[in-house]
Design a protein around this motif. Structure first.
Motif, PDB file in Angstrom:
ATOM      1  N   ALA A 143      35.292  35.032  49.909  1.00  0.00           N
ATOM      2  CA  ALA A 143      35.729  36.428  49.978  1.00  0.00           C
ATOM      3  C   ALA A 143      37.246  36.540  50.146  1.00  0.00           C
ATOM      4  N   ASN A 144      37.876  35.495  50.691  1.00  0.00           N
ATOM      5  CA  ASN A 144      39.338  35.507  50.825  1.00  0.00           C
ATOM      6  C   ASN A 144      40.013  35.726  49.475  1.00  0.00           C
ATOM      7  N   TYR A 145      39.601  34.935  48.488  1.00  0.00           N
ATOM      8  CA  TYR A 145      40.251  34.993  47.178  1.00  0.00           C
ATOM      9  C   TYR A 145      39.982  36.330  46.493  1.00  0.00           C
ATOM     10  N   VAL A 146      38.787  36.854  46.687  1.00  0.00           N
ATOM     11  CA  VAL A 146      38.480  38.158  46.108  1.00  0.00           C
ATOM     12  C   VAL A 146      39.369  39.230  46.731  1.00  0.00           C
ATOM     13  N   ALA A 147      39.544  39.183  48.041  1.00  0.00           N
ATOM     14  CA  ALA A 147      40.369  40.183  48.732  1.00  0.00           C
ATOM     15  C   ALA A 147      41.829  40.105  48.285  1.00  0.00           C
ATOM     16  N   ILE A 148      42.350  38.895  48.192  1.00  0.00           N
ATOM     17  CA  ILE A 148      43.755  38.732  47.796  1.00  0.00           C
ATOM     18  C   ILE A 148      43.978  39.237  46.375  1.00  0.00           C
ATOM     19  N   LEU A 149      43.084  38.872  45.457  1.00  0.00           N
ATOM     20  CA  LEU A 149      43.234  39.304  44.069  1.00  0.00           C
ATOM     21  C   LEU A 149      42.955  40.800  43.910  1.00  0.00           C
ATOM     22  N   PHE A 150      42.000  41.326  44.669  1.00  0.00           N
ATOM     23  CA  PHE A 150      41.663  42.738  44.590  1.00  0.00           C
ATOM     24  C   PHE A 150      42.822  43.604  45.080  1.00  0.00           C
ATOM     25  N   THR A 151      43.424  43.233  46.200  1.00  0.00           N
ATOM     26  CA  THR A 151      44.560  44.008  46.702  1.00  0.00           C
ATOM     27  C   THR A 151      45.767  43.878  45.773  1.00  0.00           C
ATOM     28  N   SER A 152      45.936  42.722  45.139  1.00  0.00           N
ATOM     29  CA  SER A 152      47.018  42.575  44.158  1.00  0.00           C
ATOM     30  C   SER A 152      46.788  43.489  42.960  1.00  0.00           C
ATOM     31  N   TYR A 153      45.535  43.560  42.498  1.00  0.00           N
ATOM     32  CA  TYR A 153      45.201  44.443  41.381  1.00  0.00           C
ATOM     33  C   TYR A 153      45.502  45.895  41.730  1.00  0.00           C
ATOM     34  N   LEU A 154      45.069  46.330  42.902  1.00  0.00           N
ATOM     35  CA  LEU A 154      45.321  47.712  43.309  1.00  0.00           C
ATOM     36  C   LEU A 154      46.814  47.991  43.433  1.00  0.00           C
ATOM     37  N   THR A 155      47.540  47.027  43.989  1.00  0.00           N
ATOM     38  CA  THR A 155      48.986  47.207  44.175  1.00  0.00           C
ATOM     39  C   THR A 155      49.701  47.331  42.838  1.00  0.00           C
ATOM     40  N   ILE A 156      49.380  46.461  41.880  1.00  0.00           N
ATOM     41  CA  ILE A 156      50.095  46.422  40.603  1.00  0.00           C
ATOM     42  C   ILE A 156      49.663  47.553  39.671  1.00  0.00           C
ATOM     43  N   ASN A 157      48.372  47.846  39.634  1.00  0.00           N
ATOM     44  CA  ASN A 157      47.852  48.769  38.622  1.00  0.00           C
ATOM     45  C   ASN A 157      47.646  50.204  39.105  1.00  0.00           C
ATOM     46  N   TRP A 158      47.601  50.408  40.413  1.00  0.00           N
ATOM     47  CA  TRP A 158      47.317  51.754  40.905  1.00  0.00           C
ATOM     48  C   TRP A 158      48.397  52.321  41.823  1.00  0.00           C
ATOM     49  N   PHE A 159      48.989  51.477  42.628  1.00  0.00           N
ATOM     50  CA  PHE A 159      49.875  52.007  43.665  1.00  0.00           C
ATOM     51  C   PHE A 159      51.261  51.368  43.652  1.00  0.00           C
ATOM     52  N   LYS A 160      51.662  50.807  42.546  1.00  0.00           N
ATOM     53  CA  LYS A 160      52.961  50.149  42.483  1.00  0.00           C
ATOM     54  C   LYS A 160      54.096  51.161  42.621  1.00  0.00           C
ATOM     55  N   ARG A 161      55.107  50.794  43.408  1.00  0.00           N
ATOM     56  CA  ARG A 161      56.269  51.656  43.588  1.00  0.00           C
ATOM     57  C   ARG A 161      57.038  51.761  42.278  1.00  0.00           C
ATOM     58  N   PRO A 162      57.348  52.956  41.838  1.00  0.00           N
ATOM     59  CA  PRO A 162      58.062  53.132  40.555  1.00  0.00           C
ATOM     60  C   PRO A 162      59.380  52.356  40.534  1.00  0.00           C
ATOM     61  N   GLY A 163      59.556  51.545  39.504  1.00  0.00           N
ATOM     62  CA  GLY A 163      60.793  50.793  39.349  1.00  0.00           C
ATOM     63  C   GLY A 163      60.939  49.619  40.294  1.00  0.00           C
ATOM     64  N   GLY A 164      59.931  49.348  41.078  1.00  0.00           N
ATOM     65  CA  GLY A 164      60.033  48.281  42.059  1.00  0.00           C
ATOM     66  C   GLY A 164      59.288  47.033  41.653  1.00  0.00           C
ATOM     67  N   GLN A 165      59.213  46.095  42.572  1.00  0.00           N
ATOM     68  CA  GLN A 165      58.467  44.866  42.343  1.00  0.00           C
ATOM     69  C   GLN A 165      56.986  45.138  42.594  1.00  0.00           C
ATOM     70  N   SER A 166      56.208  44.083  42.747  1.00  0.00           N
ATOM     71  CA  SER A 166      54.761  44.242  42.953  1.00  0.00           C
ATOM     72  C   SER A 166      54.496  44.638  44.401  1.00  0.00           C
ATOM     73  N   GLU A 167      54.814  45.884  44.699  1.00  0.00           N
ATOM     74  CA  GLU A 167      54.625  46.396  46.050  1.00  0.00           C
ATOM     75  C   GLU A 167      54.337  47.886  46.006  1.00  0.00           C
ATOM     76  N   THR A 168      53.734  48.377  47.068  1.00  0.00           N
ATOM     77  CA  THR A 168      53.410  49.801  47.158  1.00  0.00           C
ATOM     78  C   THR A 168      54.640  50.584  47.618  1.00  0.00           C
ATOM     79  N   PRO A 169      54.587  51.909  47.551  1.00  0.00           N
ATOM     80  CA  PRO A 169      55.654  52.699  48.182  1.00  0.00           C
ATOM     81  C   PRO A 169      55.690  52.423  49.686  1.00  0.00           C
ATOM     82  N   PRO A 170      56.824  52.600  50.319  1.00  0.00           N
ATOM     83  CA  PRO A 170      56.903  52.391  51.775  1.00  0.00           C
ATOM     84  C   PRO A 170      56.101  53.444  52.525  1.00  0.00           C
ATOM     85  N   ILE A 171      55.601  53.073  53.684  1.00  0.00           N
ATOM     86  CA  ILE A 171      54.864  54.026  54.503  1.00  0.00           C
ATOM     87  C   ILE A 171      55.845  55.002  55.149  1.00  0.00           C
ATOM     88  N   LEU A 172      55.346  56.132  55.571  1.00  0.00           N
ATOM     89  CA  LEU A 172      56.172  57.112  56.268  1.00  0.00           C
ATOM     90  C   LEU A 172      56.488  56.604  57.674  1.00  0.00           C
TER      91      LEU A 172
END
Length: 347
Positions: A143-172
């Motif tokens: 399940a470790n590998y699934v979690a790491i790859l799943f969160t990477s998928y969500l970060t890159i394809n759904w919540f990636k910061r515009p113009g940034g690297q493979s990361e989400t927008p910063p939290i408030l």
């Protein structure tokens, strides 16, 4: 008390033996072991900033170690803490940048979601372990590998910061975990980890339910004959372990990075499991073993600056420590079994 002292003494000798082998490895790269160890100490404790850095590295290892202690006490092995950490960190970050709430409420909600994410991620392995007695080591580590790859998928394809690297927008800022010092990112996660360690220790040693879990871990058949619902306790112990693993991810995301990125907490879950093993599943002992691994991580940052040794030498030393401690535990158990057999024979 004598057995506990013998165990601690044996583990101390095993660690010293591993450090001696590590010194031999250092010699093979034409570097002085004394210089490397002094550099490690200086990098970990050489100034207030470096001490804070060491405690910052210690915090997630400690919380992950407490998660491992909970499962160990029940005779279970949650090796999926790394995955639970990633899930907790991601969903805490999602709450942090998706909602605009008052500061205290926002932080508490993000931390609660991190805990729930860790619980949810271990729920399926926990169910199958409790209901069908499947091997939780295999299911949680996969399940470790699934979690790491799943969160990477969500970060890159759904919540990636515009113009940034493979990361989400910063939290408030309302979701920030407060820092302890202005010169470091060390935050209240350390206090959370220390309180958890004491609380879990008291739970297992001062409460009837904690005693039931410990009894289940020591002798499941005896515990079942004593009226303990093994299936229920197995499920609850793994769920509690996963909850703390998710909390570790929330602390790391909300207190250190303030965002989620690929590989945002590499190896903390596995280091936590090792720290708990070195402490024999004792939450108080895990404080010190987590500090030891945090010092190794923090001190290694100075290695490639002041010596010719690579910081990867720390990975080698950690592996040697694991092998040495595992060997002494095996020897102690065989000696104990042999002594018990001799006593039965004499009787």
């Amino acid at each position: 008390m004598s057995d506990r002292f013998d165990s601690l003494f044996g583990q101390g000798l095993a660690i010293l033996f591993a450090l001696g082998l590590g010194a031999l490895v250092i010699l093979t790269v034409d570097e002085s072991p004394a210089r490397v160890f002094v550099t490690l100490l200086n990098g970990a404790f050489g100034s207030p900033e470096r001490i804070a850095g060491t405690l910052l590295q210690t915090t997630p290892i400690l919380i992950c170690g407490i998660a491992a202690c909970i499962s160990f006490r029940g005779g279970l092995f949650n090796i999926g803490i790394e995955g639970q950490l990633f899930m907790g960190g991601f969903w805490a970050t999602w709450v942090g940048f998706s909602f605009n709430l008052p500061p205290a409420l926002h932080l508490l909600l993000a931390m609660a979601v991190a805990v729930i994410a860790g619980m949810a991620w271990i729920a399926i392995p926990a169910f199958f372990r409790a209901r069908y007695k499947t091997n939780e080591v295999v299911s949680t580590i996969l399940a470790n590998y699934v979690a790491i790859l799943f969160t990477s998928y969500l970060t890159i394809n759904w919540f990636k910061r515009p113009g940034g690297q493979s990361e989400t927008p910063p939290i408030l800022e309302s979701a920030y975990l407060p820092e302890l010092f202005s010169f470091s990112r060390l935050n209240w996660g350390l206090i959370i980890g220390l309180v958890l360690a004491v609380g879990v220790y008291l739970f297992f040693n001062r409460t009837a339910r904690g005693y039931a879990v410990s009894e289940m871990g020591a002798n499941p058949k005896f515990a079942e004959y004593g009226g303990i619902d093994i299936k229920k306790q197995t499920f609850l112990v793994l769920i509690a372990s996963g909850a703390v693993g998710g909390l570790a991810g929330g602390v790391e995301a909300l207190g250190v990075h303030h965002r989620f990125m690929e590989g945002f907490a590499p190896g903390f879950g596995f280091d936590g499991v090792i720290a708990a093993l070195l402490a024999n599943g004792n939450p108080i002992g895990t404080i010190f073993t987590a500090l030891f691994f945090g010092a190794l991580r923090s001190g290694s940052l100075l290695l490639e600056v002041d010596t010719t040794a690579s910081r990867e030498i720390i990975t080698v030393i950690q592996a040697l420590i694991i092998l040495a401690v595992s060997a002494q535990i095996t020897i102690r158990r065989k000696a104990s079994d042999s002594t018990a057999g001799e006593r039965r024979w004499k009787f």
